[in-house]
Design a protein around this motif. Sequence first.
Motif, PDB file in Angstrom:
ATOM      1  N   THR A  35       0.838  -1.201   0.000  1.00 15.76           N
ATOM      2  CA  THR A  35       0.000   0.000   0.000  1.00 15.76           C
ATOM      3  C   THR A  35       0.870   1.247   0.000  1.00 15.76           C
ATOM      4  N   LEU A  36       0.621   2.122  -0.966  1.00 20.61           N
ATOM      5  CA  LEU A  36       1.265   3.432  -1.019  1.00 20.61           C
ATOM      6  C   LEU A  36       0.225   4.489  -0.676  1.00 20.61           C
ATOM      7  N   LYS A  37       0.538   5.336   0.273  1.00 16.13           N
ATOM      8  CA  LYS A  37      -0.368   6.410   0.682  1.00 16.13           C
ATOM      9  C   LYS A  37       0.285   7.756   0.385  1.00 16.13           C
ATOM     10  N   ASN A  38      -0.439   8.608  -0.338  1.00 16.83           N
ATOM     11  CA  ASN A  38       0.031   9.966  -0.616  1.00 16.83           C
ATOM     12  C   ASN A  38      -0.814  10.950   0.186  1.00 16.83           C
ATOM     13  N   THR A 115      11.397  -3.552  -1.675  1.00 22.06           N
ATOM     14  CA  THR A 115      12.240  -2.369  -1.795  1.00 22.06           C
ATOM     15  C   THR A 115      11.506  -1.327  -2.624  1.00 22.06           C
ATOM     16  N   ALA A 116      11.517  -0.090  -2.160  1.00 26.35           N
ATOM     17  CA  ALA A 116      10.834   0.990  -2.873  1.00 26.35           C
ATOM     18  C   ALA A 116      11.761   2.191  -3.010  1.00 26.35           C
ATOM     19  N   THR A 117      11.795   2.753  -4.209  1.00 27.20           N
ATOM     20  CA  THR A 117      12.583   3.959  -4.473  1.00 27.20           C
ATOM     21  C   THR A 117      11.635   5.040  -4.969  1.00 27.20           C
ATOM     22  N   GLY A 118      11.644   6.189  -4.285  1.00 27.19           N
ATOM     23  CA  GLY A 118      10.726   7.235  -4.712  1.00 27.19           C
ATOM     24  C   GLY A 118      10.688   8.403  -3.769  1.00 27.19           C
ATOM     25  N   ASP A 119       9.525   9.060  -3.754  1.00 25.05           N
ATOM     26  CA  ASP A 119       9.353  10.299  -2.997  1.00 25.05           C
ATOM     27  C   ASP A 119       8.981   9.998  -1.554  1.00 25.05           C
ATOM     28  N   PHE A 120       9.971   9.538  -0.787  1.00 28.42           N
ATOM     29  CA  PHE A 120       9.798   9.291   0.637  1.00 28.42           C
ATOM     30  C   PHE A 120      10.572  10.340   1.426  1.00 28.42           C
ATOM     31  N   GLU A 121      10.060  10.682   2.594  1.00 32.03           N
ATOM     32  CA  GLU A 121      10.720  11.671   3.455  1.00 32.03           C
ATOM     33  C   GLU A 121      11.545  10.951   4.497  1.00 32.03           C
ATOM     34  N   PRO A 129      12.450   6.787   7.929  1.00 26.18           N
ATOM     35  CA  PRO A 129      11.293   7.275   7.173  1.00 26.18           C
ATOM     36  C   PRO A 129      10.293   7.980   8.085  1.00 26.18           C
ATOM     37  N   ILE A 130       9.806   9.140   7.662  1.00 24.04           N
ATOM     38  CA  ILE A 130       8.865   9.921   8.461  1.00 24.04           C
ATOM     39  C   ILE A 130       7.739  10.427   7.558  1.00 24.04           C
ATOM     40  N   CYS A 131       6.741  11.037   8.171  1.00 23.42           N
ATOM     41  CA  CYS A 131       5.644  11.636   7.422  1.00 23.42           C
ATOM     42  C   CYS A 131       6.142  12.838   6.621  1.00 23.42           C
ATOM     43  N   GLY A 132       5.388  13.173   5.600  1.00 24.75           N
ATOM     44  CA  GLY A 132       5.727  14.343   4.801  1.00 24.75           C
ATOM     45  C   GLY A 132       5.536  14.101   3.322  1.00 24.75           C
ATOM     46  N   LEU A 133       5.894  12.912   2.866  1.00 20.97           N
ATOM     47  CA  LEU A 133       5.687  12.545   1.464  1.00 20.97           C
ATOM     48  C   LEU A 133       4.993  11.178   1.420  1.00 20.97           C
ATOM     49  N   LEU A 134       5.419  10.307   0.526  1.00 20.94           N
ATOM     50  CA  LEU A 134       4.794   8.986   0.430  1.00 20.94           C
ATOM     51  C   LEU A 134       4.985   8.170   1.699  1.00 20.94           C
ATOM     52  N   GLU A 135       4.021   7.278   1.977  1.00 17.76           N
ATOM     53  CA  GLU A 135       4.134   6.292   3.048  1.00 17.76           C
ATOM     54  C   GLU A 135       3.812   4.922   2.445  1.00 17.76           C
ATOM     55  N   ILE A 136       4.431   3.875   2.984  1.00 13.51           N
ATOM     56  CA  ILE A 136       4.284   2.540   2.413  1.00 13.51           C
ATOM     57  C   ILE A 136       4.151   1.495   3.507  1.00 13.51           C
ATOM     58  N   SER A 137       3.397   0.447   3.230  1.00 10.42           N
ATOM     59  CA  SER A 137       3.323  -0.716   4.119  1.00 10.42           C
ATOM     60  C   SER A 137       3.095  -1.945   3.242  1.00 10.42           C
ATOM     61  N   THR A 178       3.922 -11.176   8.711  1.00  6.26           N
ATOM     62  CA  THR A 178       4.485 -10.639   7.472  1.00  6.26           C
ATOM     63  C   THR A 178       4.171  -9.160   7.296  1.00  6.26           C
ATOM     64  N   HIS A 179       3.426  -8.573   8.229  1.00  9.82           N
ATOM     65  CA  HIS A 179       3.021  -7.169   8.108  1.00  9.82           C
ATOM     66  C   HIS A 179       4.191  -6.251   8.442  1.00  9.82           C
ATOM     67  N   VAL A 180       4.554  -5.385   7.504  1.00 10.01           N
ATOM     68  CA  VAL A 180       5.623  -4.411   7.738  1.00 10.01           C
ATOM     69  C   VAL A 180       5.023  -3.020   7.616  1.00 10.01           C
ATOM     70  N   ARG A 181       4.988  -2.304   8.720  1.00  9.07           N
ATOM     71  CA  ARG A 181       4.439  -0.950   8.751  1.00  9.07           C
ATOM     72  C   ARG A 181       5.475   0.048   8.244  1.00  9.07           C
ATOM     73  N   TYR A 182       4.991   1.230   7.880  1.00  2.63           N
ATOM     74  CA  TYR A 182       5.891   2.252   7.333  1.00  2.63           C
ATOM     75  C   TYR A 182       7.037   2.563   8.288  1.00  2.63           C
ATOM     76  N   ALA A 183       6.742   2.607   9.573  1.00  2.00           N
ATOM     77  CA  ALA A 183       7.769   2.928  10.570  1.00  2.00           C
ATOM     78  C   ALA A 183       8.856   1.865  10.654  1.00  2.00           C
ATOM     79  N   GLU A 184       8.581   0.665  10.120  1.00  4.05           N
ATOM     80  CA  GLU A 184       9.542  -0.439  10.204  1.00  4.05           C
ATOM     81  C   GLU A 184      10.410  -0.550   8.946  1.00  4.05           C
ATOM     82  N   TYR A 185      10.123   0.237   7.915  1.00  5.38           N
ATOM     83  CA  TYR A 185      10.999   0.281   6.744  1.00  5.38           C
ATOM     84  C   TYR A 185      12.301   0.978   7.128  1.00  5.38           C
TER      85      TYR A 185
END
Length: 211
Positions: A35-38, A115-121, A129-137, A178-185
């Motif tokens: 899941t990608l959240k903008n 693995t994700a490459t992009g607009d992450f803060e 990884p923190i809030c501000g741009l894309l978030e992923i889980s 198997t759940h990986v939250r954004y904070a765990e990336y």
Amino acid sequence: MSMDHRSKKQVTITTGPIYVPPINIFVPNDKLIVTLKNPTHKKLQATVTLGLCPSPDSSPSPCAGGGYVNNSVQTFEVNETDIHLGTFKVDPMTCLRIERTFDNFELFDSVIRITATGDFEICKDSCQPICGLLEISSVVGFSGSFGGPFATAVPAEMTALYQAYYTSSGVLGTDEQTHVRYAEYVLCDTHCPCDSDSDSSSSSSSSDGHY
């Protein structure tokens, strides 16, 4: 005037290795959902890759000094295959779900890595990884479709129940381990990309090459 996010270096983050059990309660793990959240008012982008180490094909090879006993240490070396899931543009204030359903054998007893490459803060101080741009889980679960070696192992009444509620999107159940939250990336780069080149060079000289 504030700097546009696209003028920043794109960030690469990863889940690290995740073991996917073959069975989730009584059913197979056969679907990956990323899941990608903008949360911004700009269109953002990310490229997502799945690294897959399938279940070992050969018999386990214990370390020297013993046979297949309970206290032995066994190792399984499996080559990783990279699967390009795609490059995705995520509209402002939306969630984008990327789903891939696998054959029963593909995720059976496997190890995966997202693995994700992009607009992450990334935090300048902690490089996290923190809030501000894309978030992923990401998470793995059971899609609701039956087949392969598991079909005969599931009770008929349970099969009917799952198929009655089966839809083409999502899963009927997730495997929480198997759940990986954004904070765990975690960040793949060796230095924080939010630092300027001058800051990086000055800090490297003062830190004597240690990150």
